[in-house]
Enzyme design. Structure first.
Site, PDB file in Angstrom:
ATOM      1  N   VAL A  41      41.040 -16.391  -3.675  1.00 23.20           N
ATOM      2  CA  VAL A  41      40.010 -16.630  -4.698  1.00 23.20           C
ATOM      3  C   VAL A  41      39.285 -15.350  -5.129  1.00 23.20           C
ATOM      4  O   VAL A  41      38.607 -15.347  -6.149  1.00 23.20           O
ATOM      5  CB  VAL A  41      38.960 -17.687  -4.249  1.00 23.20           C
ATOM      6  N   TYR A  53      26.261 -11.018   4.564  1.00 27.31           N
ATOM      7  CA  TYR A  53      26.759 -12.383   4.324  1.00 27.31           C
ATOM      8  C   TYR A  53      25.668 -13.192   3.613  1.00 27.31           C
ATOM      9  O   TYR A  53      25.920 -13.855   2.607  1.00 27.31           O
ATOM     10  CB  TYR A  53      27.135 -13.034   5.662  1.00 27.31           C
ATOM     11  N   LYS A  98      25.442 -15.053  -0.193  1.00 28.47           N
ATOM     12  CA  LYS A  98      25.115 -16.470  -0.388  1.00 28.47           C
ATOM     13  C   LYS A  98      23.873 -16.628  -1.275  1.00 28.47           C
ATOM     14  O   LYS A  98      23.794 -17.544  -2.085  1.00 28.47           O
ATOM     15  CB  LYS A  98      24.921 -17.155   0.978  1.00 28.47           C
TER      16      LYS A  98
HETATM   17  P1  NAI Z   1      36.521 -22.014   7.681  1.00 28.50           P
HETATM   18  O1  NAI Z   1      36.869 -20.625   8.105  1.00 28.50           O
HETATM   19  O2  NAI Z   1      36.814 -23.144   8.596  1.00 28.50           O
HETATM   20  O3  NAI Z   1      37.186 -22.332   6.264  1.00 28.50           O
HETATM   21  C1  NAI Z   1      37.160 -21.381   5.235  1.00 28.50           C
HETATM   22  C2  NAI Z   1      38.458 -21.506   4.450  1.00 28.50           C
HETATM   23  O4  NAI Z   1      38.405 -20.530   3.395  1.00 28.50           O
HETATM   24  C3  NAI Z   1      39.704 -21.189   5.294  1.00 28.50           C
HETATM   25  O5  NAI Z   1      40.700 -22.166   5.100  1.00 28.50           O
HETATM   26  C4  NAI Z   1      40.140 -19.841   4.773  1.00 28.50           C
HETATM   27  O6  NAI Z   1      41.563 -19.623   4.865  1.00 28.50           O
HETATM   28  C5  NAI Z   1      39.676 -19.934   3.317  1.00 28.50           C
HETATM   29  N1  NAI Z   1      39.621 -18.615   2.701  1.00 28.50           N
HETATM   30  C6  NAI Z   1      39.142 -17.467   3.241  1.00 28.50           C
HETATM   31  N2  NAI Z   1      39.328 -16.452   2.398  1.00 28.50           N
HETATM   32  C7  NAI Z   1      39.928 -16.971   1.297  1.00 28.50           C
HETATM   33  C8  NAI Z   1      40.381 -16.418   0.083  1.00 28.50           C
HETATM   34  N3  NAI Z   1      40.272 -15.105  -0.180  1.00 28.50           N
HETATM   35  N4  NAI Z   1      40.967 -17.241  -0.833  1.00 28.50           N
HETATM   36  C9  NAI Z   1      41.110 -18.561  -0.568  1.00 28.50           C
HETATM   37  N5  NAI Z   1      40.711 -19.143   0.579  1.00 28.50           N
HETATM   38  C10 NAI Z   1      40.128 -18.347   1.497  1.00 28.50           C
HETATM   39  O7  NAI Z   1      34.981 -21.956   7.315  1.00 28.50           O
HETATM   40  P2  NAI Z   1      33.897 -23.095   6.992  1.00 28.50           P
HETATM   41  O8  NAI Z   1      32.882 -23.025   8.045  1.00 28.50           O
HETATM   42  O9  NAI Z   1      34.543 -24.366   6.638  1.00 28.50           O
HETATM   43  O10 NAI Z   1      33.253 -22.447   5.690  1.00 28.50           O
HETATM   44  C11 NAI Z   1      33.323 -23.061   4.417  1.00 28.50           C
HETATM   45  C12 NAI Z   1      32.176 -22.526   3.595  1.00 28.50           C
HETATM   46  O11 NAI Z   1      30.961 -22.903   4.222  1.00 28.50           O
HETATM   47  C13 NAI Z   1      32.145 -21.007   3.476  1.00 28.50           C
HETATM   48  O12 NAI Z   1      31.799 -20.661   2.155  1.00 28.50           O
HETATM   49  C14 NAI Z   1      31.065 -20.608   4.446  1.00 28.50           C
HETATM   50  O13 NAI Z   1      30.475 -19.387   4.108  1.00 28.50           O
HETATM   51  C15 NAI Z   1      30.116 -21.777   4.324  1.00 28.50           C
HETATM   52  N6  NAI Z   1      29.196 -21.970   5.436  1.00 28.50           N
HETATM   53  C16 NAI Z   1      29.668 -22.214   6.700  1.00 28.50           C
HETATM   54  C17 NAI Z   1      28.771 -22.399   7.740  1.00 28.50           C
HETATM   55  C18 NAI Z   1      29.199 -22.669   9.147  1.00 28.50           C
HETATM   56  O14 NAI Z   1      28.342 -22.656  10.057  1.00 28.50           O
HETATM   57  N7  NAI Z   1      30.483 -22.932   9.415  1.00 28.50           N
HETATM   58  C19 NAI Z   1      27.312 -22.327   7.505  1.00 28.50           C
HETATM   59  C20 NAI Z   1      26.943 -22.108   6.145  1.00 28.50           C
HETATM   60  C21 NAI Z   1      27.864 -21.930   5.153  1.00 28.50           C
END
Ligand code: NAI
Length: 253
Positions: free
Chosen positions: A58, A153, A157
């Protein structure tokens, strides 16, 4: 039948959102850099042709354009875009590298911008101000309440929260509403790797909320599905904390 594109649909919050949408009968395109076998949710088998995976970075404009060109070859309209792809590299100023900073800019901020741009004609098609298409961006409570060790980070956000408001106004007359969720700590592979990896001591997760637990991906997917529901068609430009009260407790102390 409704259709959605979910970025970062291969893991964590994005994957649970894909699964929930498939359960509700949506057609879903998942865009991710991870292995499509890993990305495939269990529900995909029963959903049959309602689930498609495209390898897409992305943060890369050519990659995003190629993915949306492929989607446009099979449909002229989608009802929703969920931007969940994200990366977290944590540490104080001298603990993270310029390359890590570039990566977070590309994925967390440029990623939603490129994805919304790529999806625009699909979102506009057939939508109206009374029945708008939906964009939901996954921000972070860090973007509202930044903390030491999480600085850059959190900055990406905060920027994506600002982008949410700007695009909500810009796209409203096209029949597209834009909102964001701001999760606290969520039990996903991203959080596990931060807690188990070689994370600098300066980083501490927010941990349990006042509700006595961290969030599960379903807690966030629930709110994303609300934003995609009929009940939320007049909600636009909001950033909703989904953190069990973590931020409220911080303010109180
Ligand atoms: P995760 O690591 O489980 O999932 C993130 C997904 O994004 C993965 O499948 C990864 O392959 C994909 N990804 C990474 N770089 C990419 C790229 N360049 N192009 C396409 N896909 C890509 O992480 P999670 O926790 O599900 O995070 C989802 C969202 O939630 C993120 O935006 C994260 O910043 C946000 N978030 C997560 C928190 C947490 O505590 N887990 C807290 C607050 C926000």
């Amino acid at each position: 039948m409704k259709a959605a594109v979910v970025t970062g649909g291969g893991s964590g919050i994005g994957k649970r959102t894909v699964e929930r949408l498939l359960e509700e009968g949506w057609t879903v395109w998942s865009l991710d850099v991870c292995d499509p076998i890993i990305a495939e949710p269990a529900e995909a088998l029963s959903a049959g042709s309602r689930f498609r995976f495209h390898h897409c970075d992305v943060g890369d404009s050519d990659s995003v354009e190629a993915a949306f060109t492929a989607i446009k070859s099979v449909t002229r309209k989608i009802d929703a875009l969920v931007c969940s792809a994200g990366v977290a590299r944590v540490g104080l100023l001298e603990e993270i590298s310029p390359d890590q900073v570039d990566l977070m800019m590309d994925v967390n901020l440029k990623g939603p911008w490129l994805s919304i741009r790529g999806a625009l004609s699909l979102l506009r098609h057939g939508s109206s101000v009374s029945d708008p298409a939906r964009v939901v961006i996954v921000g972070s409570i860090g973007g509202i309440r930044p903390k030491m060790g999480n600085g850059f980070y959190s900055a990406t956000k905060a920027a994506v929260h600002a982008l949410t408001g700007v695009l909500a106004v810009e796209l409203a007359s096209s029949g597209i509403v834009v909102n964001a969720v701001a999760p606290g700590t969520v039990d996903t592979p991203m959080m596990s790797s931060l807690l188990q990896g070689s994370t600098p001591p300066s980083y501490r997760s927010s941990g349990e909320s006042p509700l006595g637990r961290i969030a599960q991906p379903d807690d966030i997917a629930d709110v994303i599905l609300f934003y995609l529901s009929d009940a939320a068609k007049y909600v636009n430009g909001t950033v909703l904390p989904v953190d069990g009260g973590t931020r409220a407790a911080f303010i109180k102390r």
